[in-house]
Enzyme design. Structure first.
Site, PDB file in Angstrom:
ATOM      1  N   ASP A 245     -23.487  66.853 -82.785  1.00 31.77           N
ATOM      2  CA  ASP A 245     -22.168  67.437 -82.498  1.00 31.77           C
ATOM      3  C   ASP A 245     -21.131  66.485 -81.882  1.00 31.77           C
ATOM      4  OD1 ASP A 245     -24.142  69.344 -82.745  1.00 31.77           O
ATOM      5  OD2 ASP A 245     -23.691  70.346 -80.866  1.00 31.77           O
TER       6      ASP A 245
ATOM      7  N   TRP B 134     -33.297  63.512 -83.654  1.00 37.21           N
ATOM      8  CA  TRP B 134     -32.807  64.202 -82.474  1.00 37.21           C
ATOM      9  C   TRP B 134     -33.768  63.986 -81.287  1.00 37.21           C
ATOM     10  CZ3 TRP B 134     -34.274  67.929 -79.018  1.00 37.21           C
ATOM     11  CH2 TRP B 134     -33.256  68.533 -78.269  1.00 37.21           C
TER      12      TRP B 134
ATOM     13  N   ASP C 115     -23.144  74.969 -74.349  1.00 36.24           N
ATOM     14  CA  ASP C 115     -21.998  74.494 -75.131  1.00 36.24           C
ATOM     15  C   ASP C 115     -20.646  74.946 -74.566  1.00 36.24           C
ATOM     16  OD1 ASP C 115     -24.071  73.524 -76.618  1.00 36.24           O
ATOM     17  OD2 ASP C 115     -23.860  74.943 -78.273  1.00 36.24           O
TER      18      ASP C 115
ATOM     19  N   GLU D 161     -23.767  78.847 -81.452  1.00 36.85           N
ATOM     20  CA  GLU D 161     -23.686  77.573 -80.740  1.00 36.85           C
ATOM     21  C   GLU D 161     -22.228  77.098 -80.749  1.00 36.85           C
ATOM     22  OE1 GLU D 161     -27.941  75.553 -81.299  1.00 36.85           O
ATOM     23  OE2 GLU D 161     -26.735  75.326 -83.093  1.00 36.85           O
TER      24      GLU D 161
HETATM   25  C1  FRU Z   1     -25.590  72.349 -82.005  1.00 37.44           C
HETATM   26  C2  FRU Z   1     -26.525  72.144 -80.828  1.00 37.44           C
HETATM   27  C3  FRU Z   1     -25.915  72.684 -79.560  1.00 37.44           C
HETATM   28  C4  FRU Z   1     -26.585  71.852 -78.501  1.00 37.44           C
HETATM   29  C5  FRU Z   1     -26.745  70.530 -79.171  1.00 37.44           C
HETATM   30  C6  FRU Z   1     -28.007  69.800 -78.800  1.00 37.44           C
HETATM   31  O1  FRU Z   1     -25.814  71.497 -83.057  1.00 37.44           O
HETATM   32  O2  FRU Z   1     -27.779  72.741 -81.108  1.00 37.44           O
HETATM   33  O3  FRU Z   1     -26.080  74.068 -79.374  1.00 37.44           O
HETATM   34  O4  FRU Z   1     -25.825  71.762 -77.334  1.00 37.44           O
HETATM   35  O5  FRU Z   1     -26.741  70.764 -80.569  1.00 37.44           O
HETATM   36  O6  FRU Z   1     -28.021  68.511 -79.335  1.00 37.44           O
END
Ligand code: FRU
Length: 519
Positions: free
Chosen positions: A51, A75, A178, A230
């Protein structure tokens, strides 16, 4: 003796070749020139990005923070990466802004604002005329709890300190995340919208000093909603440019069940009174910002100069269905072009309109072709004569499919490979088909045809941004957008027009070669 010479030679060759591989990787990183490396979309030099976070304009610089794994291409270890720009297009990479706290929490998504009057008391500018500093509010994601933290920077975002009173908002929940913070002028206060992801609920807080936050209201879409919410956002826009008719847009990024499958960006139009969002989008109408498969986790800029007045957002060009498997190496993940947002009244209701920011014209290196009112055959001949090829192109076209069953472009063509972008008048649809776009086998959810409904299909405008591994298509001046990643073979640079089952017409066509933002 002989054996040891051979051994030394062997070791020597190994060391030199290792060095060469390392040098090549370094060189490729520095030149941003690996296969599929986006040329005019932001990508990190190496490792995994998701993000966009904390988009803010401050003292002449646009800041892009982003979800970043400094340690690998998947990730993990989420931290805030950082880049700055003077035009939202040409980015300069900066060192990591906010690192994870190992063993305690990761730094999830969030936002940044300028604390103009030092309401937080955390700014130490020493300049009475400008006591401001930057404030970031992000989710501290621990194993079983997610709450909101504040960090502040007194050196234009270069270094950050965590506020000692953290967390600043805590609901003792594992899915509270978020935060998007903005200044609510009508009541002279800050508002934070965040989500309870698993409950599909947006929550609204307010604050006078960015440090103490009070929960004021919440919003849910109804019993039929699915997935997780999100990265919410909330902003006001004029309808058809009329300042007397403004509406609020509540954005929630939803995982999964977007129109193209997997993750996507949904929005509601309504009113906001500083505490509650009153939805005016009829129940049963699901509004989506993008009908491609790769546009997610949007974040809009804070503090753009008042005289600018635009609302601009960026989304992540990927989908959680396969984000960790996309076939790039040393880097993974790209951000969309910045898009200017507006609202337009349509026969079906008020809709979000997106356009590439005007600055994008600055990417044009040279015009490759310009023509109007020709048949598909003539357009193809002209394209052939001008040798129109490329993997970084901007295309503006207006097509009149006439009696054709299907009309459109075959992009990044090479051998049997190609990505279709077309219109089907009978069903009044526009689509991107990447089934045969090149490398598609890395994830079963990747290949496919993604479509969106058009209000009419007799004349369709397509504004296409084709980068080395993505396609962003703004349809009919931004009333519809499709964003998709593609992984064609490096040599597949052909572009064709086609019209099946009838004679479509090309009302206008312009093609530009776009330059790289990294050179
Ligand atoms: C959205 C998300 C958010 C979170 C972040 C973690 O893509 O899942 O909700 O803060 O990515 O990397």
């Amino acid at each position: 003796m002989k054996l040891s010479t051979t051994l030394f030679r062997g070791i020597g060759i190994l060391v030199v070749s290792r060095f060469l591989v390392f040098a090549c990787v370094l060189l490729a990183q520095n030149t941003y020139n690996e296969p599929w490396r986006s040329q005019f979309h932001f990508t990190p030099a190496k490792n995994f990005m998701n993000d966009p976070n904390g988009l803010v304009f401050y003292k002449g610089e646009y800041h892009l923070f982003y979800q970043y794994n400094p340690q690998g291409t998947e990730w993990g270890h989420m931290s805030w990466g950082h880049a700055v720009s003077s035009d939202m297009l040409h980015w300069k990479n900066l060192p990591l802004a906010i690192p994870e706290e190992p063993g305690k929490y990761m730094i999830y998504s969030g936002s940044a604002v300028v604390d103009w009057k030092n309401a937080s008391g955390l700014c130490v500018s020493g300049d009475a005329a400008d006591p401001s500093c930057l404030i970031a509010i992000y989710t501290a994601a621990g194993t079983n709890i997610q709450n909101q933290n504040l960090a502040f920077s007194n050196d234009r975002g270069r270094t950050w300190a965590n506020y000692e009173g953290n967390p600043i908002a805590d609901l003792k929940k594992p899915d509270f995340r978020d935060p998007k913070v903005f200044w609510y002028e009508a009541q002279k206060k800050w508002v934070m919208v965040a989500v309870l992801a698993d409950e599909r609920k947006a929550v609204f807080f307010d604050s006078r000093d960015l440090k103490k936050w009070v929960l004021r209201g919440s919003f849910e879409a109804g019993a039929n909603d699915k997935g997780q919410w999100e990265c919410p956002d909330l902003f006001e826009l004029a309808v058809d440019g009329n300042p007397q008719n403004k509406k609020w847009v509540l954005v929630v990024n939803r995982n999964p069940s977007a129109p193209a499958g997997g993750t996507g960006t949904r929005y509601f139009v309504g009113l906001f009174d500083g505490s509650h969002f009153a939805n005016e989008t009829p129940a049963g109408q699901e509004l989506w910002a993008d009908y491609g498969k790769d546009f997610y986790a949007t974040n809009s800029f804070s503090d753009l100069p008042r005289k600018d007045g635009r609302r601009i957002w960026i989304g992540w060009i990927s989908n959680w269905q396969y984000a960790n498997r996309e076939p790039t190496s040393v880097w993974r993940g790209a951000q969309s072009l910045p898009r200017e947002l507006s609202l337009a009244q349509s026969p079906d209701g008020i809709r979000l309109v997106q356009k590439p920011i005007a600055e994008t014209k600055g990417l044009r290196e040279r015009v490759l072709l310009q023509l109007s009112d020709v048949s598909v055959t003539m357009a193809m001949q002209a394209m052939h004569l001008s040798n129109v090829l490329g993997d970084t192109l901007e295309i503006e076209a207006e097509l009149a499919p006439g009696d054709a069953k299907e009309m459109g472009f075959r992009l990044r063509k090479g051998g049997s490979e190609g990505t279709l972008l077309g219109v089907t008048p009978e069903t009044k649809e526009v689509f991107v088909d990447r089934t045969h776009s090149g490398q598609v086998s890395f994830a079963p959810e990747f290949p496919g045809r993604y479509k969106a409904a058009l209000r009419q299909s007799s004349r369709v405008k397509l504004h296409i941004f084709l980068d080395r591994s993505s396609l962003e298509v703004f349809v009919n001046d931004g009333e519809m957008v499709l964003t998709d990643r593609i992984y064609p073979s490096p040599g597949s640079e052909g572009i064709e027009l086609y019209s099946n089952g009838g004679q479509g017409k090309v009302l206008s066509l312009s093609i530009w070669k776009l330059g790289s933002i990294w050179r």
